[in-house]
Every structure is written in structure tokens, then in C-alpha cells.
Design a protein around this motif. Sequence first.
Motif, mmCIF file in Angstrom:
data_model
loop_
_atom_site.group_PDB
_atom_site.id
_atom_site.type_symbol
_atom_site.label_atom_id
_atom_site.label_comp_id
_atom_site.label_asym_id
_atom_site.label_seq_id
_atom_site.Cartn_x
_atom_site.Cartn_y
_atom_site.Cartn_z
ATOM 1 N N LYS A 182 0.873 -1.216 -0.058
ATOM 2 C CA LYS A 182 0.027 -0.122 -0.077
ATOM 3 C C LYS A 182 0.933 1.373 0.027
ATOM 4 N N VAL A 209 0.943 4.616 1.621
ATOM 5 C CA VAL A 209 0.272 5.052 2.753
ATOM 6 C C VAL A 209 0.744 6.737 2.805
ATOM 7 N N SER A 210 1.654 7.123 2.153
ATOM 8 C CA SER A 210 1.993 8.413 1.808
ATOM 9 C C SER A 210 2.617 8.764 0.439
ATOM 10 N N ASN A 212 -2.219 13.060 6.896
ATOM 11 C CA ASN A 212 -2.585 12.064 8.025
ATOM 12 C C ASN A 212 -4.082 11.785 8.224
ATOM 13 N N LYS A 226 -5.221 11.035 -5.171
ATOM 14 C CA LYS A 226 -5.455 9.870 -4.501
ATOM 15 C C LYS A 226 -6.533 9.283 -5.730
ATOM 16 N N GLU A 230 -5.899 4.476 -0.480
ATOM 17 C CA GLU A 230 -5.241 4.017 0.809
ATOM 18 C C GLU A 230 -4.451 5.186 1.456
ATOM 19 N N ALA A 231 -3.661 5.935 0.602
ATOM 20 C CA ALA A 231 -2.893 7.051 1.180
ATOM 21 C C ALA A 231 -3.501 8.019 2.077
ATOM 22 N N GLN A 232 -2.667 8.082 3.207
ATOM 23 C CA GLN A 232 -3.246 9.215 4.398
ATOM 24 C C GLN A 232 -2.541 10.564 3.916
ATOM 25 N N GLU A 288 3.500 0.403 2.768
ATOM 26 C CA GLU A 288 3.546 -0.501 3.741
ATOM 27 C C GLU A 288 3.190 -1.748 3.306
ATOM 28 N N THR A 315 7.370 -1.553 6.663
ATOM 29 C CA THR A 315 7.367 -0.251 6.235
ATOM 30 C C THR A 315 8.531 0.122 5.318
#
Length: 446
Positions: A147, A149-150, A192, A230, A237-239, A367, A373
Motif C-alpha cells: 500500500k 500510505v503517503s 494524516n 488519490k 489508501e494514502a493518508q 506498507e 514499512t
Amino acid sequence: MVQKVLLLGSGFVAKPTVDILAARPDTEVTVACRTLAKAEELAGDAATTKAISLDVTDEKALAAALAGYDLVISLIPYIYHATVAAAAIKQKVNILTTSYVSPAIKALDEDAKKAGVILFNEIGLDPGIDHLYAVKAIDEVHKAGGKIVSFLSFCGGLPAPEASDNPLGYKFSWSSRGVLLALRNNALFWENGKIVEIQGKDLMKSAKPYFIYPGYSFLAYGNRDSTVYKDLYKIPEAQTVMRGTLRYQGFTDFVLVLVDLGFLSDAPVEYMTKPIAWKDAFAQLIGSPSSSEADLLATIDSKATFKDEEDKSRILKGFKWLGLFSDTPITPKGNPLDTLCSTLEELMQYEPGERDFVMLQHKFGIEWADGTTETRTSTLCDYGDPNGYSSMAKTVGTPCAVAASLILDGFYKQTGVVAPLTPEICDPIRITLQEKYGISMIEKTL
């Protein structure tokens, strides 16, 4: 069969596009510009190029100019792209731009599909090369079960460090007006798991130091609306998702004072319609009781915010370097923004022998399925050649030419509005840029 390309524009980045396409067998390139001399200069003396004068706002002239071409490349200001594209669609001519897909361009999707033409966009540096490597890394991670995540992406077109010798640490490799207008945009991004919005008036205040290599001192700030990536990059899934701009340390503090004093306004003002002394125009802009240096300094003090006394001293010296306290006449443009642009363009051009510099970096927070990670980077660090292309021209004009070649060769079967956002579209451009032209982003795991 000879294929014909019409290239609109004669700006900073067009030369590599012309040269690469003119070197193709059986391809003719016509360079069109409102000023014939500029078009002739860009076209050069190759047997496969020619130049014409064209005003794209003249509907009949534009339609006539497009007849018989296989592809039109629009490198004129983005506000004209939709006009050019609409005319090209009527003539069933394919279209290519290096600019973002605007709402006006998006609205032409169905018309382009009905006409059977491709309306290809976002294939320069940023947007362009950035897409090629973002899509590559994201696709690889997803296929391996991971994934994103950022996602952070920052790009700067700058003078090489040794050429950053003015108060802004900046020189113009594209439109000065475009540079300054971009500083007024709001920035929107994910951080976040929450959407953060920075108002244009606060954009420079939001700039933060950003580490890429120890040898460079960068500041970074957000660029327009990053939240859409996104969806565009298929990373729900990215925060954290943020795209932004890189500048050297000191740039944002200087610009922040220009904003405080009203220099980024393009509202018409009568006193900037005549070639009055800069000190007199400056006094009227900031509401100083007179144009004496003492009054100007006191008024600046009352309106602007400085980080500290050292910063204040540096910026005021910069104002003197710009001639704002002097008898030098302004180049009147009718508003503060464009009048300032005229002075900046005069003082902040690249001198003979100076190099420009492009830095572009993606940073992926990954991730994996087992919970581990990883941070991965893709980095382009490129310097211009004083005896050849600038870095900005090379990194915008070359991807443009590669995409144009693929369109001419019939590689892309898509019609309608297209941007390089899938591996099928990105991979052939990315591979050609790396293998044939040596342009690539270096990928590392930290």
C-alpha cells in the motif's frame, strides 16, 4: 507519407521539441507564433521546418492554419489551449499540450472522441515526468501487495547554485507572470487522513525546509489541489498526498513581503500606466506619505512582517537591488503584478554561461502485507547546458516530443482527453526518455 506537425509558441521550452521532431524521417514541423521573427528563430534552417505568423485568437486564421496537419502541439499560454483544441477537433487534428487538464479541456472529451482524435496533455516535466515515475512506483507496489500510505512530490526549476546570485535566489526559465501568479493559488492536500487547505495569502508562510540532498537548502510549499491525486494515481489508501514547489532558502520570506505590500495584485491602477520613477510608484502602492527613502522604509515597516532583523536587512537590500527606491522609471503595465514582472524579467535573466537546474523528487511511504514499512524515493537532479538546452527546456520539451512521436506513429489508440496516468500510456514515454535521451528519475529505497 509525410506527417505534418504544427507547433504553436516560441517560448523557453519549445526548442528540443522542434529539433527532435524535425529530425524524424518524413516529418515536417511548422512553427507558428504571432511574431514571425520569433517563429523563424525557433524553426531554424532545417529543411524539414518552416515558420508562419499566426494569431490563435483569430478563429478563421486558426482554422485555416490547422488544415492538413496530423498533430498540433500547443505550447502557448494554457488559457488558449481550449481554443486551439476545439478548432483542431473540427479539423480532425490530434492535439498535444504540456499543461494540466483544465475544465475547458475536459469539456472537449466527447467532441474529441467523436472526431477520432487524441487530446493528450500533461507531458512536460511537472506535470509529465513526475507522472511517469509516480505511476511506475505505485503500480509496482500494488502488484507486489503493498500500500502507498503517503506520497510527497516536490519540484523546482531553479538557477544552478552558483547562478542563484540575486535576492530571490531565482531566475526565469519560464513566464515570470506565471511564476508570480502561482504564488497566489490556494494549496489543498491530504495530511494524516485529513484535508488541509492553505489560503493563497498564507502560502508563503506555510513553506518549510525540505531535505533531499545535504548540498541543497530547499523550502517547499503546496501546489494547487493535491487531493485529486488519490483518485488520479489510484491510491485511495494514502493518508498523506501532497505535491508542491521547491525554492531556495530565503525566497518565500522575500515574496511574503511583496505580498504584504500589494505587489502580487493585478488590479488596474492609474499611476502604473505611465513611466514614473519606481520610488514614486512604490510610494503610491504602499500608501507612503512621500517617496523619500525614510518615508518608504517607515511605511514598509508598518505593513510588512519580517522574520527577524537580519531577514529584514536582506530583503530591504533586495528592494534596493530591484530599484524600488530609485529614480529608474517603471515599465508601465497598468497594475503592480505586471509592472513588477517587467523589472524582474530585466534583472533576473540567465547570463551567458549560466546554468539552470531542475530538482524533482517523489517520496513514497509504503506498507507491505506483513506490516513492514519502507520509504522509496524517485529523484531527478538535472543541470542545463550553457551551450545547449536549458534543463527546463530539456525536461519539458523532450517528453513532449517523445509523446508527439508516439502519436504520429499511431502507437496510442485512445481518443478523447488523455493524460499519462496509466502504465500503458506512461511506460513507452518513460523508457524512451531514459534509453534514448538519458532523462530518468533515480529510484532508491531509504
